[in-house]
Structure formats: structure tokens, C-alpha cells
Write a protein that holds these residues in place. Structure first.
Motif, PDB file in Angstrom:
ATOM      1  N   SER A  41     -32.737  11.795   1.405  1.00  7.38           N
ATOM      2  CA  SER A  41     -32.945  12.732   0.309  1.00  7.38           C
ATOM      3  C   SER A  41     -33.212  14.118   0.876  1.00  7.38           C
ATOM      4  CB  SER A  41     -34.121  12.285  -0.567  1.00  7.38           C
ATOM      5  OG  SER A  41     -34.311  13.185  -1.634  1.00  7.38           O
ATOM      6  N   GLN A  42     -32.456  15.095   0.407  1.00 11.25           N
ATOM      7  CA  GLN A  42     -32.660  16.470   0.879  1.00 11.25           C
ATOM      8  C   GLN A  42     -33.269  17.299  -0.261  1.00 11.25           C
ATOM      9  OE1 GLN A  42     -29.674  18.075   3.609  1.00 11.25           O
ATOM     10  NE2 GLN A  42     -28.672  16.067   3.584  1.00 11.25           N
ATOM     11  N   CYS A  43     -32.470  17.978  -1.053  1.00 10.59           N
ATOM     12  CA  CYS A  43     -33.075  18.736  -2.159  1.00 10.59           C
ATOM     13  C   CYS A  43     -33.617  17.792  -3.226  1.00 10.59           C
ATOM     14  CB  CYS A  43     -32.067  19.712  -2.756  1.00 10.59           C
ATOM     15  SG  CYS A  43     -30.851  18.966  -3.875  1.00 10.59           S
ATOM     16  N   GLY A  44     -33.084  16.559  -3.305  1.00  7.67           N
ATOM     17  CA  GLY A  44     -33.589  15.562  -4.238  1.00  7.67           C
ATOM     18  C   GLY A  44     -32.894  15.518  -5.577  1.00  7.67           C
ATOM     19  N   PHE A  45     -32.059  16.517  -5.877  1.00 11.34           N
ATOM     20  CA  PHE A  45     -31.436  16.575  -7.193  1.00 11.34           C
ATOM     21  C   PHE A  45     -30.544  15.356  -7.447  1.00 11.34           C
ATOM     22  CE2 PHE A  45     -28.254  17.966 -10.281  1.00 11.34           C
ATOM     23  CZ  PHE A  45     -29.049  18.558 -11.250  1.00 11.34           C
ATOM     24  N   CYS A  46     -29.807  14.936  -6.424  1.00 10.38           N
ATOM     25  CA  CYS A  46     -28.848  13.843  -6.600  1.00 10.38           C
ATOM     26  C   CYS A  46     -29.453  12.481  -6.283  1.00 10.38           C
ATOM     27  CB  CYS A  46     -27.635  14.070  -5.703  1.00 10.38           C
ATOM     28  SG  CYS A  46     -28.022  13.992  -3.925  1.00 10.38           S
ATOM     29  N   THR A  47     -30.685  12.457  -5.770  1.00 13.94           N
ATOM     30  CA  THR A  47     -31.246  11.208  -5.245  1.00 13.94           C
ATOM     31  C   THR A  47     -31.323  10.084  -6.278  1.00 13.94           C
ATOM     32  OG1 THR A  47     -32.482  12.434  -3.574  1.00 13.94           O
ATOM     33  CG2 THR A  47     -33.221  10.201  -4.056  1.00 13.94           C
ATOM     34  N   PRO A  48     -31.795  10.326  -7.517  1.00 12.88           N
ATOM     35  CA  PRO A  48     -31.844   9.204  -8.469  1.00 12.88           C
ATOM     36  C   PRO A  48     -30.498   8.526  -8.672  1.00 12.88           C
ATOM     37  CG  PRO A  48     -33.131  11.048  -9.289  1.00 12.88           C
ATOM     38  CD  PRO A  48     -32.392  11.551  -8.085  1.00 12.88           C
ATOM     39  N   GLY A  49     -29.426   9.322  -8.725  1.00 13.12           N
ATOM     40  CA  GLY A  49     -28.105   8.721  -8.899  1.00 13.12           C
ATOM     41  C   GLY A  49     -27.704   7.870  -7.712  1.00 13.12           C
ATOM     42  N   PHE A  50     -27.978   8.351  -6.507  1.00 12.20           N
ATOM     43  CA  PHE A  50     -27.666   7.563  -5.320  1.00 12.20           C
ATOM     44  C   PHE A  50     -28.493   6.277  -5.285  1.00 12.20           C
ATOM     45  CE2 PHE A  50     -25.786  11.483  -3.610  1.00 12.20           C
ATOM     46  CZ  PHE A  50     -24.654  10.963  -3.007  1.00 12.20           C
ATOM     47  N   VAL A  51     -29.759   6.377  -5.663  1.00 13.14           N
ATOM     48  CA  VAL A  51     -30.618   5.188  -5.682  1.00 13.14           C
ATOM     49  C   VAL A  51     -30.030   4.128  -6.604  1.00 13.14           C
ATOM     50  CG1 VAL A  51     -32.864   4.285  -6.402  1.00 13.14           C
ATOM     51  CG2 VAL A  51     -32.742   6.380  -5.057  1.00 13.14           C
ATOM     52  N   MET A  52     -29.622   4.530  -7.812  1.00 14.96           N
ATOM     53  CA  MET A  52     -29.151   3.538  -8.779  1.00 14.96           C
ATOM     54  C   MET A  52     -27.791   2.970  -8.407  1.00 14.96           C
ATOM     55  SD  MET A  52     -31.787   3.339 -10.471  1.00 14.96           S
ATOM     56  CE  MET A  52     -31.225   2.045 -11.574  1.00 14.96           C
ATOM     57  N   SER A  53     -26.927   3.781  -7.798  1.00 14.90           N
ATOM     58  CA  SER A  53     -25.638   3.242  -7.333  1.00 14.90           C
ATOM     59  C   SER A  53     -25.854   2.249  -6.201  1.00 14.90           C
ATOM     60  CB  SER A  53     -24.714   4.384  -6.885  1.00 14.90           C
ATOM     61  OG  SER A  53     -24.258   5.128  -7.988  1.00 14.90           O
ATOM     62  N   LEU A  54     -26.759   2.571  -5.285  1.00 16.02           N
ATOM     63  CA  LEU A  54     -27.066   1.631  -4.205  1.00 16.02           C
ATOM     64  C   LEU A  54     -27.789   0.405  -4.738  1.00 16.02           C
ATOM     65  CD1 LEU A  54     -28.154   4.030  -1.314  1.00 16.02           C
ATOM     66  CD2 LEU A  54     -26.062   2.670  -1.456  1.00 16.02           C
ATOM     67  N   PHE A  55     -28.618   0.586  -5.749  1.00 15.67           N
ATOM     68  CA  PHE A  55     -29.320  -0.557  -6.351  1.00 15.67           C
ATOM     69  C   PHE A  55     -28.328  -1.541  -6.964  1.00 15.67           C
ATOM     70  CE2 PHE A  55     -31.237  -2.197 -10.387  1.00 15.67           C
ATOM     71  CZ  PHE A  55     -32.040  -3.165  -9.804  1.00 15.67           C
TER      72      PHE A  55
END
Length: 372
Positions: A41-55
Motif C-alpha cells: 500500500s502506497q497512497c492507499g487510495f486503491c488499497t481496498p479494491g486490491f484487498v477485495m480482489s485478492l480476497f
């Protein structure tokens, strides 16, 4: 994808967000822990989407390969260009101990399944009705509702319609939702072909089509990201009628037919006859697409479909071409060539088809058809 999901379509379902994954004691889910440990996670803006796709991938694969991780993340963008640590997290998330909450077993547990079944609306009189939103439970109810209010908007996966609301800020007419009509969620095989209902997701539709036509594998992979394919429908792509829609050239080349219904009346037309002009279709007010019938493969048939775009993934077609040619004794018995991106509608190339039919199956014939 959640930003274009209409809230009433979640009725009877469980909504899982990035906040849902953390255990009550504060312990992060393995997907979240992997992203933290790999500095994903860098700026964090995209992190929730990446988390749910990986989930979603985590629930499907205990030890995903790099290619599976890349496919799962194909619809997620990181403007910080930090993909390497995110991909690393996807590859190692299976190395952590399984959590009590949202493990693969917990996601499919009898308790969770029973809770979801208890939310299910099973009777027609129990159908969800809100101001401007109706969710029929069966095909007869759907057809009657649309015939009574032909100005209504039919909603399936919403991957296009959702953008009308969020990006174009349109005021939408009353909506009739197809997603709970059981007859439209069916995939059936018979001697006459593969029938795919209007509410069948792209994920399920492509999987069924690939059983008969493995040549469509690249097209299926490049069609859209997993979240879009899990929500959008094949018949929605057909009904949208974009001249650069990726599914129509292949289906037209294969001789697909549409089943249409208006009230109690039904009819069937070849797919190519649906399109009369740009965004004009052979659909009467109050008429809907029930499903698409794709003929079975023929032994002497050669079939291929190609997509040209500026990018490999997540890009619309510049040109899409599909070719179904039947050859017997070295000569072309029939040829169906269909294109998207070449005109205002997806269409066949009749002059080229005529130039090929009856000719030897050779490069010279193909050159002649190209000139035609």
C-alpha cells in the motif's frame, strides 16, 4: 465495481467490504497482513479494491500462481505504479495461518449458507418493490411488468447502466431488475445448441462457451476484469448493441439466435438482425431478450475470433473479427465473417462470404475475399 452496484440488487445477499475481513479482536486477514508485510500500500487510495480482489482469489485458491494473481488484479489500477509488492502479497497470502473469520471453510459454512437462505424471497408476492424499482421473481411476472410499463429500464449486471448514473448523472426511468428471475439464470445444452439466459453472468457464459469453442479463450480472458465479468451479463452486452462490443462478432459468426418476448408472445431472430442502426434495435416497446442460442460446433467447421486494441487488458476493441468457415473436400461450403468496429453496428461481411463460398480453402481464396 461496488460504486456502480445499485443498492436494491443486494437484497438477499451478504455485502462483504474490506472492513468485514478484520477479526473482532483486531487481527488482520491474511490478505491484509500480506499487503502490509509486502509494503503493498502506497497512497492507499486503491488499497481496498486490491484487498477485495485478492480476497476473492484467496477464497478460490490456497496457493495462487503469479498468473492467477495477475488475472485477479487485472481490473485494479494503482496510480503509484506499485504493482510488484501487491503481486508479491497475492503470491504469499496463502502462507499465513487460516483465520477463523473468512477462511475458505468459513465462507462456505453451513451457518453462513443457512443465514443467506433465510433472506431469500421465494414467492412472487414477496418480490422486492420500491419506488422506481421492481424485482420480478419469474419470467411471466417480468414480461407482464415490462409490457405494462414499456418505458422501464431493464437492469441486469449494471456494469454499463451503473455508469449512466455515476458518470453521466442521468435521471433513470423506473427500473425492472432481471437478477432474481430464475429462468433467466439458466444455461442449457441440447441438440440444437447452448442456451444462455439473459441473467447469466459473463463469467458463467464464457465458461460454457469455451467448452464448445475453446478458440474463444483469449477473447474471454481479455473481455473484462473478474469483478465486471462476475456482475455483467452476456445478453446485457448483446442488448447494449455497441458497435465495438466484443461478444457479438463471434456469436454472429457462429449463427447465434435470440429468443425475444413481449408479454405472452415469443419470437426468435438471428442475432445480426437485432441491430438496425447505431443504437437502434429490432425490439418493440416492452419486448425483452430472454436468452441467446448458440449452435453446436460442426465437425468440418473452422472457427477463430480476434481482438485488436491499444492495450492487451482492460481495453475496448479497435476492431474485432470472427470467422466461421465450413470446409469439405478442400472447398469452402459456407463462410460467416463478422466484425465489430467496422461500421455503426456489428455486422457480417457478405461480399467476402460470397467470394469464399464454393472456392478452394486456400490463401488465394482468402486474398480474393479480402479484396471483395
Amino acid at each position: 465495481n461496488s460504486c456502480i452496484r445499485f443498492l436494491p440488487t443486494l437484497d438477499g445477499k451478504e455485502l462483504v467490504t474490506v472492513e468485514s475481513l478484520q477479526a473482532p479482536d483486531g487481527m488482520l486477514h491474511p490478505v491484509q497482513r500480506a499487503l502490509v508485510d509486502c509494503h503493498g500500500s502506497q497512497c492507499g487510495f486503491c488499497t481496498p479494491g486490491f484487498v477485495m480482489s485478492l480476497f476473492a482469489l484467496y477464497l478460490q485458491r490456497a496457493a495462487p500462481t503469479r498468473e492467477e494473481v495477475l488475472t485477479a488484479l487485472s481490473g485494479n489500477l494503482c496510480r503509484c505504479t506499485g504493482y510488484r509488492p501487491i503481486i508479491d502479497a497475492g503470491e504469499c497470502m496463502g502462507n499465513y495461518p487460516e483465520p477463523a473469520r473468512w477462511s475458505r471453510a468459513d465462507a462456505q459454512s453451513a451457518t453462513r449458507t443457512d443465514q443467506l437462505r433465510a433472506l431469500r424471497r421465494t414467492q412472487s408476492h414477496d418480490a422486492l418493490r420500491l419506488p422506481g424499482f421492481h424485482t420480478p421473481r419469474n419470467l411471466d411476472e417480468l414480461a407482464a411488468a415490462l409490457a405494462a410499463a414499456p418505458g422501464s429500464l431493464l437492469l441486469a449486471g449494471g456494469t454499463d447502466v451503473g455508469l449512466w448514473a455515476t458518470k453521466q448523472l442521468r435521471e433513470l426511468p423506473p427500473i425492472i431488475y432481471l437478477g432474481n428471475v430464475a429462468e433467466l439464470q439458466q444455461i442449457r445444452r441440447s441438440a440444437v445448441g447452448l442456451w444462455i439466459g439473459a441473467a447469466v453472468t459473463l463469467t458463467a457464459a464464457w465458461s460454457a462457451l469455451l467448452e464448445d469453442y475453446p478458440a474463444l479463450a483469449e477473447q474471454a480472458r481479455r473481455f473484462a476484469s473478474p469483478p465486471v465479468c462476475n456482475s455483467g451479463t452476456l445478453c446485457g452486452n448483446i442488448a447494449n448493441g455497441s458497435p465495438i462490443g466484443d461478444s457479438m462478432p463471434a456469436l454472429i459468426a457462429l449463427g447465434a439466435e435470440l429468443e425475444l418476448r413481449h408479454g405472452a408472445r415469443q419470437r426468435r431472430i438471428p442475432l445480426e438482425r437485432l441491430y438496425l442502426g447505431y443504437q437502434r434495435k429490432d425490439l418493440a416497446p416492452g419486448e425483452l431478450i430472454v436468452g441467446v442460442l448458440v449452435p453446436p460446433p460442426r465437425a468440418a467447421q473452422w472457427f477463430a475470433s480476434y481482438k485488436l486494441a491499444k492495450r492487451i487488458d482492460q481495453d475496448i476493441s479497435a476492431v474485432c473479427g470472427a470467422f466461421a468457415v465450413e470446409v469439405s473436400d478442400g472447398h469452402i461450403v459456407s463462410a460467416r465473417l463478422a466484425y465489430g468496429g467496422m461500421a455503426a453496428i456489428p455486422a457480417r461481411a457478405p461480399a467476402a462470404e460470397r467470394a469464399m463460398t464454393g472456392q478452394p480453402w486456400s490463401e488465394a481464396t482468402i486474398a480474393s475475399a479480402t479484396a471483395a
